[in-house]
Design a protein around this motif. Structure first.
Motif, short mmCIF file in Angstrom:
data_model
loop_
_atom_site.label_atom_id
_atom_site.label_comp_id
_atom_site.label_asym_id
_atom_site.label_seq_id
_atom_site.Cartn_x
_atom_site.Cartn_y
_atom_site.Cartn_z
N SER A 209 -51.38 -13.15 32.67
CA SER A 209 -50.46 -13.41 33.78
C SER A 209 -51.07 -14.41 34.76
O SER A 209 -50.35 -15.24 35.34
N LEU B 56 -46.32 -4.38 28.16
CA LEU B 56 -47.72 -3.95 28.11
C LEU B 56 -47.88 -2.73 27.20
O LEU B 56 -48.84 -2.65 26.43
N SER B 57 -46.95 -1.80 27.26
CA SER B 57 -47.02 -0.64 26.38
C SER B 57 -46.99 -1.06 24.91
O SER B 57 -47.71 -0.51 24.06
N SER C 253 -55.04 -4.02 28.27
CA SER C 253 -54.60 -4.10 29.66
C SER C 253 -55.22 -5.30 30.37
O SER C 253 -54.54 -6.05 31.08
N TYR D 164 -53.86 -8.62 29.05
CA TYR D 164 -52.48 -8.84 29.47
C TYR D 164 -52.40 -9.36 30.89
O TYR D 164 -51.71 -10.34 31.18
N VAL D 165 -53.13 -8.72 31.80
CA VAL D 165 -53.05 -9.17 33.19
C VAL D 165 -53.76 -10.50 33.39
O VAL D 165 -53.37 -11.30 34.25
N ASP E 285 -55.06 -1.51 37.75
CA ASP E 285 -54.78 -0.62 36.63
C ASP E 285 -55.87 0.44 36.53
O ASP E 285 -57.06 0.13 36.66
N SER F 10 -50.42 1.54 35.43
CA SER F 10 -50.32 0.12 35.79
C SER F 10 -49.95 -0.03 37.25
O SER F 10 -49.12 0.70 37.78
N ARG G 192 -48.65 5.35 28.96
CA ARG G 192 -48.76 4.27 29.94
C ARG G 192 -47.53 4.22 30.82
O ARG G 192 -46.39 4.26 30.34
N SER H 285 -42.10 -5.98 32.35
CA SER H 285 -43.49 -6.38 32.18
C SER H 285 -44.36 -5.19 31.79
O SER H 285 -45.28 -5.32 30.97
#
Length: 269
Positions: free
Chosen positions: A226, A197-198, A219, A222-223, A169, A165, A118, A193
């Protein structure tokens, strides 16, 4: 396309994620893993790597602040994890910045089988051998339309899942391309950030054998977090957002993902 129950699986199973990361992001990475229900180990001594590689549910290798001792530890833990059948995630931070970084990643890729790679588009372009202009750890500039091709190439070449990313993504297993279009513009305004994520991806691949699905769900979740984080802010400022993001990772709910996820259909290649 996305098994959102993996969110609860992470919480229930509390995967042990061993992370060799950089000094800039270690604290947030550990706290982010704790927030989603995983258990972080941030050890770096080469003497511990063989044991930890077999003990952890997943290993994350991040080259952000490299030195020779860390390279030895990365190689040792990656090989130990491979031998134990545990997934290893590579975050090739700033690979294009120096010869040392490029040579280190080449060695890691030659000696360790990674479940996931990633990075941003510039970092993956460097691995793919595509001409790209980057400075430091930034994504740099190049032909962004090549993202799908770069993801496919790296995934095929290294028999891995690739996650690029960015504003969108791009994820590939070498056969198909999936895109995730969620996320807030404040994400790149906070250091680490992508590194976090990794780590999140590491937790998800640590609880399932379907690494492609794990990367897509990690992924997207995670977003989406945000986006929820921004909703809690009185002012759109990076410091407040950093704290709010960790809080939202701790507040994940399956129905939230179903409502907000914008995962595009699988593109066969």
């Amino acid at each position: 396309m996305a098994n959102w129950q993996l969110i609860e699986e992470v919480r229930t199973r509390n995967p042990l994620v061993h992370t060799i990361t950089n000094i800039v992001v270690a604290n947030d990475s550990a706290n982010g893993l704790l927030a989603i229900g995983a258990s972080p180990i941030m050890a770096a001594a080469v003497e511990e790597m063989a044991e930890l590689g077999g003990m952890a549910d997943a290993v994350v290798i991040n080259i952000g602040t490299l030195n020779a001792d860390l390279v030895a530890s990365m190689l040792a833990v990656g090989k130990a994890a491979n031998a134990a059948g545990k997934p290893v995630v590579l975050d090739p931070v700033g690979i294009g910045a120096t010869v040392f970084r490029r040579e280190t990643v080449q060695r890691l890729l030659a000696e360790i089988q990674f479940a996931v790679i990633r990075g941003n588009l510039g970092e993956l372009a460097s691995i793919a051998g595509v001409d790209w202009q980057a400075r430091g750890v930034d994504a740099g500039s190049g032909d962004g339309s090549q993202a799908a091709e770069i993801a496919l190439k790296v995934a095929r070449d290294y028999k891995t899942i690739v996650a690029i990313s960015g504003a969108v993504d791009v994820i590939s297993d070498g056969k198909q391309v999936i895109t995730v279009e969620n996320g807030d513009q404040l994400l790149p305004q906070i250091t680490g950030s992508g590194c976090l994520l990794s780590c999140v991806i590491g937790a998800f691949v640590g609880v399932t054998d379907d690494y492609l699905e794990a990367v897509v769900v990690a992924s997207a979740s995670y977003v989406i977090a945000s986006e929820y984080a921004v909703k809690t802010l009185k002012r759109r400022l990076p410091g407040s957002f950093r704290v709010a993001l960790i809080d939202e990772l701790a507040s994940w709910q399956t129905h939230n993902q179903e409502k907000f996820a914008c995962i595009k259909g699988v593109v066969p290649r």
